[in-house]
Scaffold this active site. Structure first.
Site, PDB file in Angstrom:
ATOM      1  N   HIS A   8       0.840  -1.196   0.000  1.00 56.00           N
ATOM      2  CA  HIS A   8       0.000   0.000   0.000  1.00 56.00           C
ATOM      3  C   HIS A   8       0.873   1.244   0.000  1.00 56.00           C
ATOM      4  O   HIS A   8       2.055   1.191   0.337  1.00 56.00           O
ATOM      5  CB  HIS A   8      -0.913   0.019   1.230  1.00 56.00           C
ATOM      6  N   HIS A  26     -10.305 -13.627   5.498  1.00 52.73           N
ATOM      7  CA  HIS A  26      -9.562 -13.029   4.386  1.00 52.73           C
ATOM      8  C   HIS A  26      -9.777 -13.873   3.151  1.00 52.73           C
ATOM      9  O   HIS A  26      -9.658 -15.100   3.197  1.00 52.73           O
ATOM     10  CB  HIS A  26      -8.075 -12.927   4.706  1.00 52.73           C
TER      11      HIS A  26
END
Length: 423
Positions: free
Chosen positions: A108, A174
């Site tokens: 990110h 997830h």
């Protein structure tokens, strides 16, 4: 007519739907769970009763260089509450230890100071040493050999040089790692782009075991766990959250044992029976996970499991931060889903492109389902370029879906698609 609030950006967006058309509303039990304690009491209790290790303050005794890995701006870890207590515990055992808070960004963008102040509080930002991981700075990483898959393991040097490595995070389902938390703070959290890319290769993500709620035989999980063992994570602190992002449980101690305890707790509340619909409506649980289109695929993957062949998925995602990455945006707009999938499948694991994995899951879904994206922030032309249909509200999206599927279409609503495991 029933009104169902769908988490969206920093609030909710209301869906109005005729009860008669509802096949199911699927909500994880975490959302209504009452722990019977304050968040602070839960946090302190977990630290006082660690699983498989001595208390953190005992582990810290005699340690000079401590690294505390925490999550970045895309995650809901309540660090304002947890970090001060973790720092207090470390200094209780070693008052003079040099402590570095290492922000695990994976691939990110870097977490800004403004975001750090919102996440950690001014006191910590002003007084503590904070380092933000940057996977694109090769000089920050050391090579520790290979992982079970054969991938090279390059991790941030601070994790190798310290004499006590602690991680904090939270546990939720997830879509290809099985569950978040625990070992995931290391890989992808503080690894080089090459290591993250290979861990998230097309081959790995395409494994039938790379799925929500699945850890056994999951190749992505196996590499992550091996990485965390290799750097000797000595203590983890993970929380479970409800729909309001409040702490409902906490798990501290051994890398594997404490994570397993947390996974068992979350699984017991997150598992929901499958329901099939012609139209499935979901969200990423609102901010911060619905900041961009890149992250939105997590809930879309959940909706996929409940959507009949040729059904329509409605994804409510603010996308205040846009598409979420240049590579993701490029891949998502390069052609029809089948062509994109063929392109991605030909990329060798060691040549994996950053962000290709979320595009991989998206095109898998788009081959079989239309996706309507509800977003106030992402321009309609960008949504269309990514192969989706734009809408501004859940009601508008439902009307578009009904126009295609007919008035008798059955609808499944999963308000928070990231919080559930469909079984």
């Amino acid at each position: 007519m029933r009104t169902i609030p769908i988490p969206y950006h920093t609030g909710t967006a209301d869906l109005h739907i005729d009860e008669a058309s509802l096949e199911a509303v699927i909500v994880a039990q975490t959302h209504g769970y009452d722990p019977g304690q304050t968040e602070t009491d839960i946090i302190r209790s977990a630290l006082q009763n660690p699983v498989g290790t001595p208390p953190l303050h005992e582990l810290a005794q005699g340690k000079k260089n401590v690294v505390l890995v925490t999550s970045d701006h895309t995650r809901s870890v309540p660090s304002r509450l947890t970090l001060p207590i973790l720092l207090e515990e470390i200094r209780r055992g070693s008052p003079d230890a040099q402590i570095t808070i290492l922000v695990a960004t994976g691939l990110h963008r870097p977490t800004t100071e403004e975001e750090q102040r919102r996440m950690f509080g001014d006191r910590i930002v002003d007084r503590e040493r904070i380092v933000v991981n940057n996977a694109f700075q090769p000089e920050d990483y050391v090579n520790l050999g290979t992982l079970p898959s054969g991938a090279e393991f390059c991790v941030h040097h601070l994790a190798v040089e310290c004499d006590l490595l602690v991680t904090e995070g939270f546990i939720e389902p997830h879509f290809f790692a099985g569950f978040s938390g625990g070992r995931k703070s290391i890989l992808p959290g503080i690894c080089s782009k090459e290591t993250v890319n290979e861990n998230h290769s097309f081959r790995a993500v395409a494994s039938p075991f790379a799925a929500s709620g699945v850890l056994e035989k999951n190749p992505i999980h196996e590499d992550m766990l091996a990485a965390a063992r290799r750097v000797n994570v000595q203590f983890i602190f993970n929380v479970a959250l409800n729909g309001e992002k409040k702490v409902i449980a906490a798990f501290a101690g051994d890398l594997e044992q404490a994570h397993a305890a947390g996974v068992a707790f979350v699984r017991s509340l997150a598992q929901c029976p499958r329901a099939q619909g012609d139209i499935v409506i979901t969200s990423n649980g609102g901010y911060p996970l619905d900041q961009n289109l890149y992250q939105s695929v997590k809930a879309v993957a959940t909706a996929e499991t409940c959507c009949r062949e040729d059904g329509i998925i409605i994804m409510c995602c603010g996308c205040a931060d846009g598409m979420g990455g240049d590579n993701f945006a490029r891949i998502m707009t390069m052609g029809p889903p089948a062509e994109v999938e063929a392109y991605l499948s030909a990329i060798p694991p060691k040549e994996s492109i950053p962000e290709q994995w979320n595009a991989q899951v998206y095109v898998r879904v788009l081959k079989n389902h239309r996706v309507i994206l509800v977003s106030d922030f992402l321009p309609a032309e960008q949504i269309r370029a990514a192969g989706m249909i734009p809408a501004r509200t859940p009601d508008e999206a439902l009307a578009l879906a009904r126009a295609e599927k007919g008035g008798d279409a059955r609808v499944v609503v999963i308000p928070d698609g990231v919080a559930v495991v469909i079984v």
